[in-house]
Design an enzyme around this catalytic site. Structure first.
Site, short mmCIF file in Angstrom:
data_model
loop_
_atom_site.label_atom_id
_atom_site.label_comp_id
_atom_site.label_asym_id
_atom_site.label_seq_id
_atom_site.Cartn_x
_atom_site.Cartn_y
_atom_site.Cartn_z
N ASP A 143 -3.46 13.54 9.77
CA ASP A 143 -2.22 12.80 9.75
C ASP A 143 -1.86 12.50 11.20
O ASP A 143 -2.43 13.06 12.13
CB ASP A 143 -1.12 13.62 9.04
CG ASP A 143 0.03 12.72 8.59
OD1 ASP A 143 0.79 13.13 7.70
OD2 ASP A 143 0.16 11.60 9.12
C1 GLC Z 1 2.80 9.68 8.88
C2 GLC Z 1 2.71 10.12 7.48
C3 GLC Z 1 1.52 9.57 6.78
C4 GLC Z 1 1.23 8.16 7.26
C5 GLC Z 1 0.86 8.24 8.72
C6 GLC Z 1 0.59 6.85 9.30
O1 GLC Z 1 3.69 10.29 9.67
O2 GLC Z 1 2.82 11.51 7.25
O3 GLC Z 1 1.79 9.60 5.38
O4 GLC Z 1 0.15 7.61 6.51
O5 GLC Z 1 1.87 8.87 9.47
O6 GLC Z 1 1.76 6.12 9.35
#
Ligand code: GLC
Length: 755
Positions: free
Chosen positions: A290
């Protein structure tokens, strides 16, 4: 091997023989282009594993590192400029290897459609599905798949070949700000519904990314807290949801979560990534972190992380860049592991079709005709996700003869609320309400320009349909007193990054509802929320529907259900508690004012008894039960039969529409051992959404996944079905059971895959 017929071979030989002659003739003397080096991995007839092996073998060391390191796709000036080859205001980008025909990876969020990062208003206006929890509330995998196919097409047509969608964290915490993005509280329902969406998305030859792996059950302290749970409880709940969904949809990527699990960060958790996901489940895709969830280079790589996301923007180091190269040189990570990381990414790009179907550009806007067609898909999803919770004396559907209707609150005059955070889609037509806080992350708070008021007024051409914003309970009550019908739209914004402090409706909406209900007994409450809320006024209103965040056609969908143009067919994918005192953790762990605090969350309190299982095990009455939802017609269940052949349990039954109008129902099958011994008395083991004309009957037959009849045996490292008698129940919800039969099962040991 490409087949060559003798004729083309002869022709080739003739040309081949002629070439010397041709090339010596001065008039024709031209350099014959050197044959392109063979690139057998581009042969779409080979399987993805073979193609990945061939491409990997052709890669230089640097090229292997290229495909495992990501960049953020949005500017965060002055700290960070997005990668120039990323799509503006997008989630991310990983460079390709043009020399080998390997494309870049352009990443977009997320589960309701093509999102836009960084509050870039109007840059990329797209179609938004209703929230994931609303799609789960349809209990209709076909709709979920159609919705996934639609947003996956918008992703591809917008220049993205990776969609970070497939949120499936079980709802352990009703106050979790991201419940709206997920598939509810039950592993089987969430697994089936999220798998359907992922199949739809990946039907566009792009990668979908099931997330957030795993046990990321709340937003407070998400970057630091540790969710603690036993192996058996995890495998029988949150991990089982992932396992079902991965088996049923083959997502080409998994996103590991921010939180720690049993004190080890999910993205460097050998148990989660190497043991469970890759070894036990045989997962062949790649694990991406993430955005800000990678905390190391060799440690994370050796634990099973394959790709660092947004490496320079959110993590402390571009770990999978120079640090990992240094680790390789120093022997802290093996070449074999680096090869496996790159190979998994390559395999996903081949298996998804991303290599064979190159993106055709990244237009800022999509044709109006496309958006119009897609509006029908999001509307169908929203309609079937709307749950009729209460309907005293048939107040709904709304009387066609009504001449005066009060529509109160929720900005229902202009639009419907959507959930916040990285999944935020910006709607065609722009935001319906301007100037709402927070203007920056995790906002902005966006209302989609799909007005329930306008959609209702269209259906009551001769009536007086009057709007009041609901901010003054007395004024709203006055309008209600002067109206035949009063509709109160009550909404609650939930978002990534924040949990809600309580399950109470915000903005003094309870007071408005109380005042309106006191002034007019024909009061309908329309909830537009991201999850369960408390309803202190429940006994005073005539009807309640839960419309969730209903997407960019939400206003139309709500009007169609309220007027009965379509039946109310949603069923709750989550339990609504009567009080937070009834929860496994009445007090939400962590302190939002201390986002970097390390704290533990004990998921072993409930273990695998998530949601209705907890209420069953503790004999607590919820406000509304998992699986609950009324219809505008009535249904009867009969002739329930269950039979067991080894570990295969088959269940069949009749469903009849006993009412006077067409409708859809979701008969549910629950199973449980008569002798007890599970985390809870029963588990959802199957369901079917059926559409029936008045008086029609349908016989439904389904088989139960044997893992839903078993417990996890850590010693045997597999599932174990205990010998004995099991109840097989058929119900309209987890609490309304129509009939139960018994089957006897012999003891049976099953593999991790349930075989
Ligand atoms: C985030 C989220 C995730 C998302 C990623 C990209 O903070 O937890 O679900 O896909 O960043 O935006």
């Amino acid at each position: 091997m490409q087949r060559t017929t003798w004729k083309s071979l002869t022709l080739a030989l003739m040309i081949g023989a002629a070439i010397p002659a041709l090339t010596t003739a001065p008039a024709l003397a031209q350099a014959v282009p050197a044959a392109k080096p063979a690139q057998p991995w581009l042969n779409a007839k080979l399987d993805a594993d073979k193609r990945a092996d061939l491409a990997l073998a052709a890669m230089t060391s640097d090229e292997k590192f290229t495909v495992i390191f990501g960049y953020f796709g949005a500017d965060m000036k002055p700290k960070y400029d997005r990668h120039p080859d990323s799509r503006d205001a997008s989630a991310g980008y990983i460079a390709g290897v043009p020399r080998l025909g390997i494309p870049g990876q352009w990443q977009t969020d997320a589960g309701v459609g093509v999102a836009t990062q960084g509050t870039r208003q109007g840059l990329r206006e797209r179609t938004a599905l209703p929230a994931g929890i609303a799609t789960a509330a349809t209990w209709n995998p076909e709709l979920a798949q159609q919705g996934g196919a639609m947003i996956g097409k918008e992703a591809r047509d917008s220049g993205f070949n990776v969609q970070l969608a497939g949120g499936i964290n079980l709802m352990r915490e009703p106050r979790n700000g991201r419940n709206f993005e997920y598939g509810g509280e039950d592993p089987w329902l969430a697994g089936v519904m999220v798998a359907a969406q992922i199949r739809g998305i990946q039907s566009n030859h792009i990668v979908s990314t099931i997330k957030h792996y795993a046990l990321n059950g709340q937003e407070t302290g998400r970057f630091f807290h540790s969710t603690n749970i036993s192996d058996a409880a995890a495998r029988t709940s949150d991990l089982l949801a992932f396992q079902f969904a991965i088996e049923q949809s083959d997502p080409h990527s998994v996103m590991c979560a921010y939180n720690r699990v049993n004190s080890v960060y999910a993205c460097e958790n050998d148990w989660l990534l190497n043991t469970v996901l890759k070894k036990d489940w045989g997962y062949k895709g790649y694990v991406m972190s993430d955005w800000g969830a990678d905390h190391s280079s060799a440690k994370a790589a050796n634990a099973g992380l394959d790709q660092q996301s947004a490496g320079e923007a959110f993590d402390k180091q571009p770990w999978f860049g120079a640090p990992l190269k240094a680790d390789l040189a120093a022997g802290r990570v093996s070449q074999a592991r680096i090869d496996d990381m790159a190979r998994r990414v390559l395999r996903a790009l081949f298996a998804s079709g991303a290599v064979d179907h190159p993106l055709a550009g990244a237009p800022d806007s999509l044709p109006a005709t496309t958006l119009a067609a897609h509006a029908k898909i999001t509307q169908a999803d929203a309609e079937e996700g709307i749950v009729l919770l209460k309907n005293d004396s048939g107040l709904l559907p709304l009387a066609k003869t009504a001449k005066t209707i009060a529509v109160i609150g929720g900005h229902a005059d202009v639009g419907v609320l959507s959930g916040g955070g990285s999944s935020q889609v910006y709607p065609a037509g722009g935001r319906a309400v301007q100037g709402l806080e927070p203007a920056t992350w995790p906002g902005p708070m966006i209302y989609y320009p799909s007005s329930p008021l306008k959609a209702l007024a269209k259906r009551y051409p001769g009536a007086k349909v009057v709007y009041d914003d609901g901010t003054d309970p007395a004024r709203a009550a006055k309008l209600a007193a002067e109206s035949e019908l009063a509709l109160v739209f009550a909404d609650q914004w939930t978002t990534e990054s924040w949990d809600v402090a309580t399950l109470d409706l915000p903005k003094n909406q309870d007071a408005t509802i109380e005042a309106v209900a006191a002034a007019n007994k024909k009061t309908v409450v329309v909830l537009i929320t991201g999850g369960p809320v408390l309803m202190p006024w429940l006994d005073k209103v005539g009807a309640v529907v839960e419309a969730w965040f209903p997407g960019t056609a939400g206003g139309e969908a709500i009007a169609r259900v309220l007027t009965g143009e379509v039946d109310a067919t949603g069923r709750l994918p989550v339990s609504f508690p009567k009080s937070v005192a009834d929860l496994p953790r009445p007090k939400l762990d962590g302190d939002p004012k201390k986002p970097e605090e390390l704290f533990d969350i004990d998921y072993d309190i409930e273990g695998a008894a998530v949601g209705y299982k907890w209420y069953d095990a503790k004999k607590i009455e919820p406000l509304f039960a998992f699986g609950h939802g009324l219809s505008y017609t009535t249904f009867a269940y009969s002739n329930l039969k269950a039979s067991a052949a080894g570990d295969k349990v088959t269940v069949s039954f009749d469903v009849k529409n006993t009412g006077a109008r067409a409708g859809k129902d979701v008969p549910q099958v629950y199973v449980g051992p008569k002798a007890g011994g599970w985390e809870a008395p029963k588990r959802l083991a199957g369901f079917k959404k059926v559409s029936l004309a008045p008086g029609a009957t349908q016989r439904v037959s389904l088989t139960v996944d044997p893992r839903l009849l078993a417990t996890w045996d850590g010693k045997a490292h597999g599932w174990s079905i205990a010998a004995g008698a099991y109840d097989v129940s058929l119900g309209a919800s987890s609490r309304v059971i129509a009939s139960t039969v018994e089957v006897t099962l012999a003891a049976k040991a099953l593999s991790v895959a349930g075989k």
